[in-house]
Enzyme design. Structure first.
Site: not given
Length: 105
Positions: A31, A28
């Site tokens: 992230c 991600c």
């Protein structure tokens, strides 16, 4: 320091004081952008706020229990009670301001 936690260790690691858990995944991009922000805040708030991290691919029980559908998601707990759930990337100054608010409550 950010402590890596799992479904099995979540409750014992997050039941005392102010704890921020970063629910994320290695694939991600937002992230990965949040990781250095969390690491910086963990250094700045050492002793005041505990920072933990959970990989949602390896641990699915706790994220499901919180209804986490988007990552990154930060779950904020104070003395074992969830007081906030923040979804998506946030820049460090914004997160720092929110942390100060939680510490003052």
């Amino acid at each position: 320091m950010v402590t890596e936690i799992s479904d099995q260790t979540f409750n014992q690691e997050t039941d005392k004081g102010l704890v921020i858990t970063d629910f994320s995944a290695t694939w991600c991009p937002p992230c990965q952008m949040l990781k250095p922000v969390i690491n910086n805040l963990a250094e700045q708030y050492d002793g005041k706020v505990k920072f933990t991290s959970m990989d949602v691919d390896e641990n699915q029980q706790v994220p499901a229990a919180f209804g986490i559908q988007g990552i990154p998601t930060l779950v904020v707990k104070k003395d074992g009670k969830v007081i906030a759930q923040l979804v998506g990337f946030r820049p460090e100054p914004l997160l720092k301001a929110q942390l100060e608010k939680y510490l003052a409550e």
